[in-house]
Design a protein around this motif. Structure first.
Motif, PDB file in Angstrom:
ATOM      1  N   PRO A   1       0.827  -1.204   0.000  1.00  0.00           N
ATOM      2  CA  PRO A   1       0.000   0.000   0.000  1.00  0.00           C
ATOM      3  C   PRO A   1       0.859   1.251   0.000  1.00  0.00           C
ATOM      4  CG  PRO A   1      -0.045  -1.051   2.155  1.00  0.00           C
ATOM      5  CD  PRO A   1       0.705  -1.963   1.230  1.00  0.00           C
ATOM      6  N   GLN A   2       0.313   2.298  -0.581  1.00  0.00           N
ATOM      7  CA  GLN A   2       0.917   3.625  -0.514  1.00  0.00           C
ATOM      8  C   GLN A   2       0.299   4.325   0.689  1.00  0.00           C
ATOM      9  OE1 GLN A   2       0.239   5.689  -4.256  1.00  0.00           O
ATOM     10  NE2 GLN A   2      -0.040   3.725  -5.242  1.00  0.00           N
ATOM     11  N   ASN A   3       0.789   5.490   1.035  1.00  0.00           N
ATOM     12  CA  ASN A   3       0.107   6.237   2.077  1.00  0.00           C
ATOM     13  C   ASN A   3       0.100   7.717   1.767  1.00  0.00           C
ATOM     14  OD1 ASN A   3       2.680   7.117   2.737  1.00  0.00           O
ATOM     15  ND2 ASN A   3       2.596   6.461   4.845  1.00  0.00           N
ATOM     16  N   VAL A   4      -0.826   8.398   2.415  1.00  0.00           N
ATOM     17  CA  VAL A   4      -0.872   9.850   2.376  1.00  0.00           C
ATOM     18  C   VAL A   4      -0.762  10.308   3.824  1.00  0.00           C
ATOM     19  CG1 VAL A   4      -2.168  10.107   0.226  1.00  0.00           C
ATOM     20  CG2 VAL A   4      -3.412   9.865   2.359  1.00  0.00           C
ATOM     21  N   SER A   5      -0.089  11.427   4.051  1.00  0.00           N
ATOM     22  CA  SER A   5       0.164  11.904   5.410  1.00  0.00           C
ATOM     23  C   SER A   5      -1.108  12.307   6.136  1.00  0.00           C
ATOM     24  CB  SER A   5       1.126  13.084   5.390  1.00  0.00           C
ATOM     25  OG  SER A   5       2.357  12.692   4.844  1.00  0.00           O
ATOM     26  N   THR A   6      -2.013  12.931   5.405  1.00  0.00           N
ATOM     27  CA  THR A   6      -3.305  13.312   5.985  1.00  0.00           C
ATOM     28  C   THR A   6      -4.384  13.066   4.941  1.00  0.00           C
ATOM     29  OG1 THR A   6      -3.283  15.606   5.235  1.00  0.00           O
ATOM     30  CG2 THR A   6      -2.231  15.153   7.360  1.00  0.00           C
ATOM     31  N   THR A   7      -5.578  12.837   5.415  1.00  0.00           N
ATOM     32  CA  THR A   7      -6.675  12.607   4.480  1.00  0.00           C
ATOM     33  C   THR A   7      -6.988  13.861   3.669  1.00  0.00           C
ATOM     34  OG1 THR A   7      -8.290  13.052   6.216  1.00  0.00           O
ATOM     35  CG2 THR A   7      -7.705  10.750   5.824  1.00  0.00           C
ATOM     36  N   SER A   8      -6.509  15.024   4.108  1.00  0.00           N
ATOM     37  CA  SER A   8      -6.746  16.246   3.338  1.00  0.00           C
ATOM     38  C   SER A   8      -5.987  16.228   2.009  1.00  0.00           C
ATOM     39  CB  SER A   8      -6.362  17.488   4.153  1.00  0.00           C
ATOM     40  OG  SER A   8      -4.977  17.494   4.425  1.00  0.00           O
ATOM     41  N   GLU A   9      -5.017  15.314   1.850  1.00  0.00           N
ATOM     42  CA  GLU A   9      -4.313  15.171   0.576  1.00  0.00           C
ATOM     43  C   GLU A   9      -5.187  14.490  -0.479  1.00  0.00           C
ATOM     44  OE1 GLU A   9      -0.329  13.508   0.835  1.00  0.00           O
ATOM     45  OE2 GLU A   9      -0.227  14.155   2.915  1.00  0.00           O
ATOM     46  N   LEU A  10      -6.266  13.873  -0.039  1.00  0.00           N
ATOM     47  CA  LEU A  10      -7.189  13.205  -0.957  1.00  0.00           C
ATOM     48  C   LEU A  10      -8.284  14.184  -1.359  1.00  0.00           C
ATOM     49  CD1 LEU A  10      -7.639   9.843   0.972  1.00  0.00           C
ATOM     50  CD2 LEU A  10      -6.257  10.228  -1.065  1.00  0.00           C
TER      51      LEU A  10
ATOM     52  N   PRO B   1      -9.704  10.877  11.957  1.00  0.00           N
ATOM     53  CA  PRO B   1     -10.187  11.085  10.594  1.00  0.00           C
ATOM     54  C   PRO B   1      -9.344  12.062   9.773  1.00  0.00           C
ATOM     55  CG  PRO B   1     -11.649  12.127  12.170  1.00  0.00           C
ATOM     56  CD  PRO B   1     -10.673  11.311  12.960  1.00  0.00           C
ATOM     57  N   ASP B   2      -8.583  12.938  10.412  1.00  0.00           N
ATOM     58  CA  ASP B   2      -7.730  13.859   9.673  1.00  0.00           C
ATOM     59  C   ASP B   2      -6.297  13.348   9.566  1.00  0.00           C
ATOM     60  OD1 ASP B   2      -9.800  15.685   9.248  1.00  0.00           O
ATOM     61  OD2 ASP B   2      -9.469  16.608  11.205  1.00  0.00           O
ATOM     62  N   GLY B   3      -6.057  12.158  10.073  1.00  0.00           N
ATOM     63  CA  GLY B   3      -4.720  11.583  10.071  1.00  0.00           C
ATOM     64  C   GLY B   3      -4.384  10.903   8.765  1.00  0.00           C
ATOM     65  N   PRO B   4      -3.397  10.020   8.799  1.00  0.00           N
ATOM     66  CA  PRO B   4      -2.946   9.352   7.576  1.00  0.00           C
ATOM     67  C   PRO B   4      -3.960   8.328   7.057  1.00  0.00           C
ATOM     68  CG  PRO B   4      -1.806   8.459   9.469  1.00  0.00           C
ATOM     69  CD  PRO B   4      -2.636   9.608   9.967  1.00  0.00           C
ATOM     70  N   ALA B   5      -3.797   7.986   5.805  1.00  0.00           N
ATOM     71  CA  ALA B   5      -4.605   6.939   5.179  1.00  0.00           C
ATOM     72  C   ALA B   5      -3.684   6.067   4.339  1.00  0.00           C
ATOM     73  CB  ALA B   5      -5.692   7.550   4.294  1.00  0.00           C
ATOM     74  N   LEU B   6      -3.994   4.791   4.281  1.00  0.00           N
ATOM     75  CA  LEU B   6      -3.289   3.876   3.388  1.00  0.00           C
ATOM     76  C   LEU B   6      -4.085   3.758   2.106  1.00  0.00           C
ATOM     77  CD1 LEU B   6      -2.274   1.013   5.830  1.00  0.00           C
ATOM     78  CD2 LEU B   6      -0.785   2.729   4.802  1.00  0.00           C
ATOM     79  N   LEU B   7      -3.400   3.631   0.986  1.00  0.00           N
ATOM     80  CA  LEU B   7      -4.042   3.484  -0.317  1.00  0.00           C
ATOM     81  C   LEU B   7      -3.692   2.120  -0.880  1.00  0.00           C
ATOM     82  CD1 LEU B   7      -3.175   7.006  -1.746  1.00  0.00           C
ATOM     83  CD2 LEU B   7      -5.328   6.274  -0.727  1.00  0.00           C
ATOM     84  N   PHE B   8      -4.700   1.271  -1.050  1.00  0.00           N
ATOM     85  CA  PHE B   8      -4.519  -0.087  -1.543  1.00  0.00           C
ATOM     86  C   PHE B   8      -5.050  -0.221  -2.961  1.00  0.00           C
ATOM     87  CE2 PHE B   8      -4.694  -0.698   3.029  1.00  0.00           C
ATOM     88  CZ  PHE B   8      -3.823  -1.741   3.276  1.00  0.00           C
ATOM     89  N   SER B   9      -4.372  -0.994  -3.790  1.00  0.00           N
ATOM     90  CA  SER B   9      -4.956  -1.378  -5.072  1.00  0.00           C
ATOM     91  C   SER B   9      -6.071  -2.364  -4.750  1.00  0.00           C
ATOM     92  CB  SER B   9      -3.914  -2.040  -5.973  1.00  0.00           C
ATOM     93  OG  SER B   9      -3.565  -3.316  -5.460  1.00  0.00           O
ATOM     94  N   PRO B  10      -7.050  -2.530  -5.643  1.00  0.00           N
ATOM     95  CA  PRO B  10      -8.109  -3.508  -5.374  1.00  0.00           C
ATOM     96  C   PRO B  10      -7.551  -4.912  -5.109  1.00  0.00           C
ATOM     97  CG  PRO B  10      -8.754  -2.088  -7.183  1.00  0.00           C
ATOM     98  CD  PRO B  10      -7.316  -1.762  -6.866  1.00  0.00           C
ATOM     99  N   GLU B  11      -6.508  -5.299  -5.832  1.00  0.00           N
ATOM    100  CA  GLU B  11      -5.928  -6.637  -5.655  1.00  0.00           C
ATOM    101  C   GLU B  11      -5.235  -6.759  -4.296  1.00  0.00           C
ATOM    102  OE1 GLU B  11      -6.435  -5.409  -9.729  1.00  0.00           O
ATOM    103  OE2 GLU B  11      -5.051  -4.555  -8.261  1.00  0.00           O
ATOM    104  N   SER B  12      -4.524  -5.718  -3.889  1.00  0.00           N
ATOM    105  CA  SER B  12      -3.846  -5.742  -2.595  1.00  0.00           C
ATOM    106  C   SER B  12      -4.854  -5.801  -1.449  1.00  0.00           C
ATOM    107  CB  SER B  12      -2.956  -4.514  -2.417  1.00  0.00           C
ATOM    108  OG  SER B  12      -1.873  -4.551  -3.287  1.00  0.00           O
ATOM    109  N   TRP B  13      -5.940  -5.027  -1.557  1.00  0.00           N
ATOM    110  CA  TRP B  13      -6.953  -5.031  -0.502  1.00  0.00           C
ATOM    111  C   TRP B  13      -7.623  -6.402  -0.404  1.00  0.00           C
ATOM    112  CZ3 TRP B  13      -7.818  -2.656   3.742  1.00  0.00           C
ATOM    113  CH2 TRP B  13      -9.038  -2.756   4.390  1.00  0.00           C
ATOM    114  N   ALA B  14      -7.912  -7.007  -1.550  1.00  0.00           N
ATOM    115  CA  ALA B  14      -8.530  -8.334  -1.541  1.00  0.00           C
ATOM    116  C   ALA B  14      -7.596  -9.340  -0.869  1.00  0.00           C
ATOM    117  CB  ALA B  14      -8.857  -8.775  -2.967  1.00  0.00           C
ATOM    118  N   GLY B  15      -6.312  -9.270  -1.169  1.00  0.00           N
ATOM    119  CA  GLY B  15      -5.353 -10.165  -0.531  1.00  0.00           C
ATOM    120  C   GLY B  15      -5.244  -9.916   0.958  1.00  0.00           C
TER     121      GLY B  15
END
Length: 74
Positions: free
Chosen positions: A5-14, A54-68
């Motif tokens: 997974p990738q990450n973003v420092s805060t959800t405000s980056e999304l 809720p304003d903290g970091p988030a992980l970003l998963f590809s659909p395949e990575s999340w399923a695994g």
């Protein structure tokens, strides 16, 4: 092999997204929330965050990575 997974420092980056709480949540705000950004750094990925920060970091998963990842717990 799926990418980590990738990450973003805060959800405000999304871009603005609709966060969905886990169906396993007890309502005590101690679970994960997911969202599917359609634009920006998370486009096409699944964003996952801790409902307690809720304003903290988030992980970003590809659909395949999340399923695994979720399959490993069943």
């Amino acid at each position: 092999m799926t990418a980590p997974p990738q990450n973003v420092s805060t959800t405000s980056e999304l871009p603005p997204v609709r966060w969905l709480r886990s169906s396993y949540s007890t309502g005590a705000n101690n679970c994960v929330e997911t969202a599917r950004p359609v634009s920006g750094p998370g486009a096409g990925l699944l964003a996952v965050r801790d409902s307690k920060t809720p304003d903290g970091p988030a992980l970003l998963f590809s659909p395949e990575s999340w399923a695994g990842f979720t399959a490993a717990f069943h």
